[in-house]
Design an enzyme around this catalytic site. Structure first.
Site, PDB file in Angstrom:
ATOM      1  N   LYS A 139      15.981  -5.073  20.312  1.00 21.48           N
ATOM      2  CA  LYS A 139      16.838  -5.025  21.501  1.00 21.48           C
ATOM      3  C   LYS A 139      18.324  -4.956  21.136  1.00 21.48           C
ATOM      4  O   LYS A 139      19.057  -4.126  21.652  1.00 21.48           O
ATOM      5  CB  LYS A 139      16.619  -6.268  22.381  1.00 21.48           C
ATOM      6  CG  LYS A 139      15.227  -6.441  22.916  1.00 21.48           C
ATOM      7  CD  LYS A 139      15.108  -7.677  23.807  1.00 21.48           C
ATOM      8  CE  LYS A 139      15.287  -9.003  23.108  1.00 21.48           C
ATOM      9  NZ  LYS A 139      14.278  -9.326  22.091  1.00 21.48           N
ATOM     10  N   ASN A 162      21.691 -10.433  26.592  1.00 25.19           N
ATOM     11  CA  ASN A 162      21.260 -11.352  25.539  1.00 25.19           C
ATOM     12  C   ASN A 162      22.105 -11.212  24.267  1.00 25.19           C
ATOM     13  O   ASN A 162      21.999 -12.011  23.355  1.00 25.19           O
ATOM     14  CB  ASN A 162      19.806 -11.004  25.202  1.00 25.19           C
ATOM     15  CG  ASN A 162      19.005 -12.192  24.816  1.00 25.19           C
ATOM     16  OD1 ASN A 162      19.236 -13.290  25.292  1.00 25.19           O
ATOM     17  ND2 ASN A 162      18.074 -11.986  23.923  1.00 25.19           N
ATOM     18  N   HIS A 209       7.388 -16.299  21.015  1.00 22.43           N
ATOM     19  CA  HIS A 209       7.611 -17.305  22.064  1.00 22.43           C
ATOM     20  C   HIS A 209       6.314 -17.842  22.664  1.00 22.43           C
ATOM     21  O   HIS A 209       6.260 -18.155  23.853  1.00 22.43           O
ATOM     22  CB  HIS A 209       8.481 -16.731  23.194  1.00 22.43           C
ATOM     23  CG  HIS A 209       9.794 -16.214  22.724  1.00 22.43           C
ATOM     24  ND1 HIS A 209      10.715 -17.010  22.078  1.00 22.43           N
ATOM     25  CD2 HIS A 209      10.342 -14.981  22.771  1.00 22.43           C
ATOM     26  CE1 HIS A 209      11.764 -16.286  21.761  1.00 22.43           C
ATOM     27  NE2 HIS A 209      11.572 -15.058  22.154  1.00 22.43           N
TER      28      HIS A 209
HETATM   29  P1  ADP Z   1      16.187  -8.387  18.998  1.00 24.44           P
HETATM   30  O1  ADP Z   1      17.506  -8.376  19.695  1.00 24.44           O
HETATM   31  O2  ADP Z   1      15.077  -7.865  19.861  1.00 24.44           O
HETATM   32  O3  ADP Z   1      15.854  -9.672  18.313  1.00 24.44           O
HETATM   33  P2  ADP Z   1      17.309  -7.031  16.652  1.00 24.44           P
HETATM   34  O4  ADP Z   1      17.826  -5.645  16.717  1.00 24.44           O
HETATM   35  O5  ADP Z   1      18.289  -8.150  16.588  1.00 24.44           O
HETATM   36  O6  ADP Z   1      16.278  -7.248  17.852  1.00 24.44           O
HETATM   37  O7  ADP Z   1      16.326  -7.148  15.398  1.00 24.44           O
HETATM   38  C1  ADP Z   1      15.555  -8.341  15.196  1.00 24.44           C
HETATM   39  C2  ADP Z   1      14.623  -8.174  14.034  1.00 24.44           C
HETATM   40  O8  ADP Z   1      13.661  -7.171  14.319  1.00 24.44           O
HETATM   41  C3  ADP Z   1      15.289  -7.736  12.736  1.00 24.44           C
HETATM   42  O9  ADP Z   1      14.601  -8.383  11.698  1.00 24.44           O
HETATM   43  C4  ADP Z   1      15.071  -6.236  12.703  1.00 24.44           C
HETATM   44  O10 ADP Z   1      15.050  -5.706  11.375  1.00 24.44           O
HETATM   45  C5  ADP Z   1      13.720  -6.101  13.395  1.00 24.44           C
HETATM   46  N1  ADP Z   1      13.586  -4.880  14.204  1.00 24.44           N
HETATM   47  C6  ADP Z   1      14.567  -4.124  14.735  1.00 24.44           C
HETATM   48  N2  ADP Z   1      14.042  -3.118  15.451  1.00 24.44           N
HETATM   49  C7  ADP Z   1      12.704  -3.252  15.389  1.00 24.44           C
HETATM   50  C8  ADP Z   1      11.602  -2.532  15.963  1.00 24.44           C
HETATM   51  N3  ADP Z   1      11.803  -1.478  16.730  1.00 24.44           N
HETATM   52  N4  ADP Z   1      10.341  -2.974  15.673  1.00 24.44           N
HETATM   53  C9  ADP Z   1      10.129  -4.050  14.888  1.00 24.44           C
HETATM   54  N5  ADP Z   1      11.126  -4.768  14.322  1.00 24.44           N
HETATM   55  C10 ADP Z   1      12.396  -4.380  14.581  1.00 24.44           C
END
Ligand code: ADP
Length: 472
Positions: A139, A162, A209
């Site tokens: 996200k 968020n 969660h």
């Molecule tokens: P969120 O805001 O949903 O937590 P982030 O962009 O901050 O997402 O990324 C959170 C974690 O998920 C990081 O470890 C990142 O490398 C991983 N990540 C990012 N995009 C994806 C995706 N499309 N599918 C699975 N993991 C992802």
């Protein structure tokens, strides 16, 4: 390009006038006084509501308590709030940290109050088209990337939810953004009743969660609420390659127009991969194919290809020119603590993926790394099973170094898949990783757990990893 919100019902007055008409003099309870609760309280006071804010934490832990009291907000700290028998709140605005099953919310509902999330409150008064980004992982990356796209395109966009600023701050000041990009979590979606983004992006649904939801089905159903109030002018942009999403969109997603993206080989989708490129065909655009790079700039790994697809689709549906999208993709700096390369030492690369707080994110991290991995994982579990990581761990991980409360559970689930040791601190974990790493290996911090057993959050955990790596 669409810069007006058109589905605002019969009331065409601008959002701020509606806020004044609906909130002035109204008794409102704000549940939770973190950054979001404070922003909501300021907004409500500005539009004339009579505001009480309640939090279970002691007053000394509530950094905005004094400021809000000075503004005339009644601050009830330490769980001291009880619904009054007279002049009770007719609306409760819930902060993301307060679960939907909290007794306070149940009591308020029973007394006839409407209970809504901060994103729902903001949405009611935002006049700009909203792009909402949801999913278990990705996200923040997608939201920030869309912000970059709009900057490149010269579109005045508010970017928050968020990530960064709470959504309600979109209504600060008198300027109206041309677009509002909101990262929304399942916590926001628990309590919406009109929230209908013009473009709703759903990236994936994997277990997370589960300490807050009865089971995975409930968690997934909450995410699907993203589409519940959309109308036929709106768009649902969904990752059909994600099993849990694919399963739930088989029969469409409510009333919105559906656009599917998939990074899976040979997939039937509106945005797909061909010859290592992303192909997008605009649904209103005469069938011409547009080509975008699958791993642009510094974005790498299959999960980021899926993220880029989502960004291309949302930006193009909004009306941003392809060239602006390409420029943004090429120049985007990945966010900190998401597969962030810290250092190479003696042929070993150290990567900080502290933001990986669930099994899906760790799975994505393992798919992005070539060669053997020395994995540092663990922390506070959230009720998910680690079993589904067995295959990728067996395939990629040579040594697993476990920390925190979840260490023994992870050892039970995954200990048979790789050599497993434990560490009592981040420094010890990093030293132990260095001793075991060989040239060509990657030392990866990707905990698959929350950090709150040992750190104030994922940032502090990532910084402590970085400091330990730099000290080697
Ligand atoms: P969120 O805001 O949903 O937590 P982030 O962009 O901050 O997402 O990324 C959170 C974690 O998920 C990081 O470890 C990142 O490398 C991983 N990540 C990012 N995009 C994806 C995706 N499309 N599918 C699975 N993991 C992802």
């Amino acid at each position: 390009m669409r810069t007006e919100r058109i589905s605002m019902g019969d009331d065409r007055r601008d959002g701020r006038s509606r806020a004044r008409a609906e909130l002035e003099g109204r008794r409102v309870l704000v549940a939770g006084l973190g950054v979001t609760g404070a922003a909501v309280s300021r907004f409500l006071v500005r539009f004339g509501a009579r505001v009480t804010v309640a939090d279970d934490a002691g007053r000394d832990k509530l950094s905005s308590a004094a400021e809000l009291s000075d503004m005339g907000v009644e601050v009830c700290a330490g769980g001291s709030y009880a619904l009054p028998s007279e002049d009770a709140p007719s609306m409760v605005v819930v902060s993301p940290g307060v679960p939907h099953y909290s007794p306070l919310l149940g009591n308020a509902r029973a007394r006839g109050a409407e209970v809504i999330s901060e994103v729902e409150l903001a949405y009611r008064y935002i006049d700009s088209p909203v792009i909402a980004v949801a999913g278990t992982n990705g996200k923040s990356t997608v939201t920030a990337l869309l912000g970059r796209v709009f900057k490149e395109a010269g579109v005045k966009a508010f970017v928050g939810g968020n990530i960064g600023r709470p959504a309600i701050e979109c209504l600060e000041g008198e300027d109206r953004p041309e677009c509002c990009v909101l990262e929304v979590s399942s916590f926001h979606l628990e309590t919406t009743d009109t929230f209908a983004p013009y473009i709703a992006v759903l990236l994936n649904i994997t277990p997370d969660h589960l300490d807050r939801y009865e089971d995975f089905g409930r968690y997934a159903a909450t995410k699907m609420r993203l589409f519940e109030f959309q109308d036929p002018d709106d768009w649902a942009v969904v990752n059909s390659a994600d099993p849990a999403v694919g399963e739930r969109i088989k029969d469409g997603v409510g009333h919105a127009r559906l656009l599917r993206f998939s990074a899976a080989a040979g997939a039937h989708a509106d945005v797909f991969i061909r010859d290592r490129d992303i192909v997008f065909v605009h649904p209103d655009g005469g069938g011409d194919e547009e080509i975008y790079p699958a791993s642009p700039g510094r974005l790498s790994g299959p999960h980021n290809t899926a993220n880029v697809m989502a960004v291309v689709a949302a930006a193009r549906l909004f009306g941003v020119e392809p060239e602006a999208v390409r420029r943004a993709l090429a120049s985007f700096e990945p966010l900190a603590h998401r597969m962030e390369r810290v250092r190479e030492l003696d042929g070993v690369v150290y990567i900080d993926d502290s933001k990986a707080t669930n099994t899906g994110a760790l799975g994505a991290a393992l798919k992005s790394v070539e060669g053997d991995v020395i994995l540092i994982a663990g922390g506070r579990g959230k009720g998910e099973s680690f079993e589904e990581l067995a295959e990728p761990v067996r395939e990629k991980v040579r040594v697993m170094i476990l920390m925190g409360e979840a260490a023994s559970e992870m050892r039970t689930s995954l200990g048979g898949c790789a050599e497993t040791v434990e560490a009592a601190s981040m420094e010890e974990a990093v030293r132990s990783a260095r001793e075991r790493a060989r040239p060509g290996d990657t030392v990866l911090l990707s905990p698959a757990c929350a950090s709150f057993d040992m750190f104030s959050g994922y940032k502090e955990r990532g910084l402590s990893f970085r400091a330990a790596v730099e000290a080697l």
